[in-house]
Design a protein around this motif. Structure first.
Motif, PDB file in Angstrom:
ATOM      1  N   MET A   1     -18.618  -0.900 -12.732  1.00  0.00           N
ATOM      2  CA  MET A   1     -17.210  -0.959 -12.314  1.00  0.00           C
ATOM      3  C   MET A   1     -16.718   0.409 -11.836  1.00  0.00           C
ATOM      4  N   ILE A   2     -16.018   0.405 -10.721  1.00  0.00           N
ATOM      5  CA  ILE A   2     -15.397   1.646 -10.244  1.00  0.00           C
ATOM      6  C   ILE A   2     -13.925   1.577 -10.649  1.00  0.00           C
ATOM      7  N   LYS A   3     -13.511   2.491 -11.521  1.00  0.00           N
ATOM      8  CA  LYS A   3     -12.151   2.404 -12.056  1.00  0.00           C
ATOM      9  C   LYS A   3     -11.218   3.497 -11.516  1.00  0.00           C
ATOM     10  N   LYS A   4     -11.830   4.564 -10.965  1.00  0.00           N
ATOM     11  CA  LYS A   4     -10.990   5.706 -10.556  1.00  0.00           C
ATOM     12  C   LYS A   4     -11.217   6.073  -9.097  1.00  0.00           C
ATOM     13  N   LEU A  28       2.801  12.940   5.693  1.00  0.00           N
ATOM     14  CA  LEU A  28       3.287  12.583   7.031  1.00  0.00           C
ATOM     15  C   LEU A  28       3.285  11.059   7.142  1.00  0.00           C
ATOM     16  N   PRO A  29       4.364  10.484   7.686  1.00  0.00           N
ATOM     17  CA  PRO A  29       4.431   9.018   7.698  1.00  0.00           C
ATOM     18  C   PRO A  29       3.827   8.385   8.941  1.00  0.00           C
ATOM     19  N   VAL A  30       3.104   7.302   8.734  1.00  0.00           N
ATOM     20  CA  VAL A  30       2.768   6.392   9.823  1.00  0.00           C
ATOM     21  C   VAL A  30       3.757   5.247   9.654  1.00  0.00           C
ATOM     22  N   LEU A  31       4.648   5.085  10.602  1.00  0.00           N
ATOM     23  CA  LEU A  31       5.872   4.280  10.454  1.00  0.00           C
ATOM     24  C   LEU A  31       6.658   4.860   9.278  1.00  0.00           C
ATOM     25  N   THR A  32       6.908   4.070   8.223  1.00  0.00           N
ATOM     26  CA  THR A  32       7.767   4.605   7.156  1.00  0.00           C
ATOM     27  C   THR A  32       7.002   4.967   5.891  1.00  0.00           C
ATOM     28  N   LYS A  33       5.666   4.949   5.975  1.00  0.00           N
ATOM     29  CA  LYS A  33       4.869   5.134   4.754  1.00  0.00           C
ATOM     30  C   LYS A  33       3.978   6.359   4.894  1.00  0.00           C
ATOM     31  N   PRO A  34       3.984   7.247   3.895  1.00  0.00           N
ATOM     32  CA  PRO A  34       3.119   8.416   4.010  1.00  0.00           C
ATOM     33  C   PRO A  34       1.636   8.039   3.949  1.00  0.00           C
ATOM     34  N   LEU A  35       0.832   8.844   4.629  1.00  0.00           N
ATOM     35  CA  LEU A  35      -0.610   8.573   4.707  1.00  0.00           C
ATOM     36  C   LEU A  35      -1.232   8.286   3.357  1.00  0.00           C
ATOM     37  N   ILE A  36      -0.887   9.085   2.352  1.00  0.00           N
ATOM     38  CA  ILE A  36      -1.568   8.939   1.060  1.00  0.00           C
ATOM     39  C   ILE A  36      -1.227   7.597   0.405  1.00  0.00           C
ATOM     40  N   GLN A  37      -0.070   7.041   0.723  1.00  0.00           N
ATOM     41  CA  GLN A  37       0.277   5.735   0.146  1.00  0.00           C
ATOM     42  C   GLN A  37      -0.626   4.635   0.707  1.00  0.00           C
ATOM     43  N   TYR A  38      -0.995   4.748   1.997  1.00  0.00           N
ATOM     44  CA  TYR A  38      -1.951   3.784   2.553  1.00  0.00           C
ATOM     45  C   TYR A  38      -3.269   3.867   1.778  1.00  0.00           C
ATOM     46  N   GLY A  39      -3.676   5.100   1.464  1.00  0.00           N
ATOM     47  CA  GLY A  39      -4.926   5.293   0.719  1.00  0.00           C
ATOM     48  C   GLY A  39      -4.850   4.672  -0.662  1.00  0.00           C
ATOM     49  N   VAL A  40      -3.726   4.918  -1.345  1.00  0.00           N
ATOM     50  CA  VAL A  40      -3.560   4.367  -2.701  1.00  0.00           C
ATOM     51  C   VAL A  40      -3.558   2.833  -2.634  1.00  0.00           C
ATOM     52  N   GLU A  41      -2.916   2.279  -1.620  1.00  0.00           N
ATOM     53  CA  GLU A  41      -2.891   0.811  -1.489  1.00  0.00           C
ATOM     54  C   GLU A  41      -4.293   0.259  -1.251  1.00  0.00           C
ATOM     55  N   GLU A  42      -5.090   1.001  -0.485  1.00  0.00           N
ATOM     56  CA  GLU A  42      -6.476   0.548  -0.252  1.00  0.00           C
ATOM     57  C   GLU A  42      -7.267   0.552  -1.568  1.00  0.00           C
ATOM     58  N   ALA A  43      -7.027   1.573  -2.392  1.00  0.00           N
ATOM     59  CA  ALA A  43      -7.715   1.652  -3.685  1.00  0.00           C
ATOM     60  C   ALA A  43      -7.287   0.493  -4.586  1.00  0.00           C
ATOM     61  N   VAL A  44      -5.994   0.193  -4.604  1.00  0.00           N
ATOM     62  CA  VAL A  44      -5.493  -0.905  -5.434  1.00  0.00           C
ATOM     63  C   VAL A  44      -6.100  -2.229  -4.976  1.00  0.00           C
ATOM     64  N   GLY A  47      -9.202  -2.949  -6.481  1.00  0.00           N
ATOM     65  CA  GLY A  47      -9.211  -3.169  -7.929  1.00  0.00           C
ATOM     66  C   GLY A  47      -9.113  -1.891  -8.752  1.00  0.00           C
ATOM     67  N   ILE A  48      -8.757  -0.774  -8.103  1.00  0.00           N
ATOM     68  CA  ILE A  48      -8.671   0.513  -8.807  1.00  0.00           C
ATOM     69  C   ILE A  48      -7.202   0.831  -9.117  1.00  0.00           C
ATOM     70  N   LYS A 150     -11.391  -7.888   3.729  1.00  0.00           N
ATOM     71  CA  LYS A 150     -11.405  -6.906   2.633  1.00  0.00           C
ATOM     72  C   LYS A 150     -11.205  -5.495   3.181  1.00  0.00           C
ATOM     73  N   GLY A 151     -10.510  -4.677   2.419  1.00  0.00           N
ATOM     74  CA  GLY A 151     -10.344  -3.282   2.802  1.00  0.00           C
ATOM     75  C   GLY A 151     -11.691  -2.546   2.740  1.00  0.00           C
ATOM     76  N   VAL A 152     -11.733  -1.365   3.327  1.00  0.00           N
ATOM     77  CA  VAL A 152     -13.010  -0.660   3.425  1.00  0.00           C
ATOM     78  C   VAL A 152     -13.549  -0.293   2.034  1.00  0.00           C
ATOM     79  N   LEU A 153     -12.673   0.175   1.145  1.00  0.00           N
ATOM     80  CA  LEU A 153     -13.161   0.564  -0.180  1.00  0.00           C
ATOM     81  C   LEU A 153     -13.669  -0.659  -0.950  1.00  0.00           C
ATOM     82  N   SER A 154     -12.975  -1.751  -0.797  1.00  0.00           N
ATOM     83  CA  SER A 154     -13.404  -3.000  -1.422  1.00  0.00           C
ATOM     84  C   SER A 154     -14.804  -3.396  -0.947  1.00  0.00           C
ATOM     85  N   GLN A 155     -15.029  -3.281   0.352  1.00  0.00           N
ATOM     86  CA  GLN A 155     -16.356  -3.603   0.902  1.00  0.00           C
ATOM     87  C   GLN A 155     -17.404  -2.674   0.291  1.00  0.00           C
TER      88      GLN A 155
END
Ligand code: G1P
Length: 288
Positions: A1-4, A28-44, A47-48, A150-155
């Motif tokens: 399991m990858i948890k982190k 820096l935002p792409v539309l109204t969301k900062p780049l790092i939030q897209y990354g965190v959403e991909e991790a979530v 399943g992380i 599926k997102g890239v991290l999920s794959q």
């Protein structure tokens, strides 16, 4: 399991000056969301829920972003704009965020090593937030006649579950751009899932020295022995400790798989890529 999931976020973002003078590039935002939030959403989505962020001086806005702003909440409560905070609130509730600072800028490998204290002795994911990845439902996986959303991290986690070693995401780039990436050579393991056993990897080679045009993009799954290897890794390209060099030590033992991911990647570390991402997400979100 990858948890982190580890987010190296200490870089200066010089290509975006003056915007990044007092604002972290990850914000820096792409539309109204900062780049790092897209990354965190991909991790979530993968399943992380434990985010480990390696920051540096001038990066406090990242910590504030993943925290409640009581004043703001109070101001907009019950109003027509309250829903704009829904997504970030959900992330704050679902995830934990911990931070450590990379005190000296000695390269991506060094930044990842700085995160050891947050990761410990377990396999983990790494997202470089300036590579913005998306795998929208409209992308047809014609080879298998199915739709892969599926997102890239999920794959990549699926690939990790099969091979139980370090995994890097790759994409073919024009040959004249190899000097912007870590580049791999490898033997095809499985055509149906686009995996290669890595035999060589070079950080940012001149096109004439590049073994292939298969470039590493900012998604990794790393086994924890990488930390000991990084401790021994000498500065390489540009005088920095490179994760590519540390991974080569694992690859020599057959322990790195490269995976050609399904989806799109935007290089938001460059102005061109950032504008492309903005246009893409604008068109995708029109009418929502
Ligand atoms: C880093 C890595 C490189 C990788 C790239 C992906 O480079 O060192 O191997 O290909 O991320 O975005 P950077 O873009 O931080 O210079």
């Amino acid at each position: 399991m990858i948890k982190k999931c580890l987010f190296p976020a200490a870089g200066y973002g010089t290509r975006f000056l003056p915007a990044t003078k007092a604002t972290p590039k990850e914000m820096l935002p792409v539309l109204t969301k900062p780049l790092i939030q897209y990354g965190v959403e991909e991790a979530v989505e993968a399943g992380i829920h434990t985010m480990a962020i390696v920051t540096g001086r001038g990066k406090r806005a990242i910590e504030d972003h993943f925290d409640i702003s009581y004043e703001l909440e109070h101001q907009i409560k019950g109003g027509s704009k309250e829903y704009l905070l829904d997504e970030i609130r959900a992330l704050i509730t679902e995830c934990t965020f911990s931070y450590t600072r990379q005190v000296e800028m000695k390269g991506l490998g060094h930044a990842i090593l700085s995160g050891e204290t947050l990761i410990g002795n377990e396999p983990f994911a790494v997202i470089l937030a300036d590579d913005l990845c998306t795998n929208s439902p409209v992308i047809l996986d014609s080879a298998r006649g199915s739709i892969n959303t599926k997102g890239v991290l999920s794959q990549m986690i699926e690939v990790y579950e099969r091979y139980q070693c370090s995994i890097v995401a790759i994409e073919e780039v024009p040959m004249d751009q190899t000097d912007k990436y870590g580049v791999i050579a490898g033997d095809l393991v499985d055509r149906t899932d686009d995996t290669y056993r890595v035999t060589d990897m070079v950080e940012k080679p001149d096109p004439k020295d590049a073994p292939t045009n298969m470039a590493i993009i900012g998604r990794y799954i790393l086994t924890p022995d990488i930390f000991d290897i990084l401790r021994e890794t000498k500065p390489g390209k540009n005088g920095e400790v490179q994760i590519t060099d540390a991974l080569l030590a694992q690859a020599k033992n057959g322990k790195v798989i490269a995976y050609k991911f399904k989806g799109k990647r935007f290089d938001c570390g460059s102005v061109d890529g950032f504008v492309q991402a903005t246009n893409y997400f604008y068109n995708e979100n029109k009418g929502n």
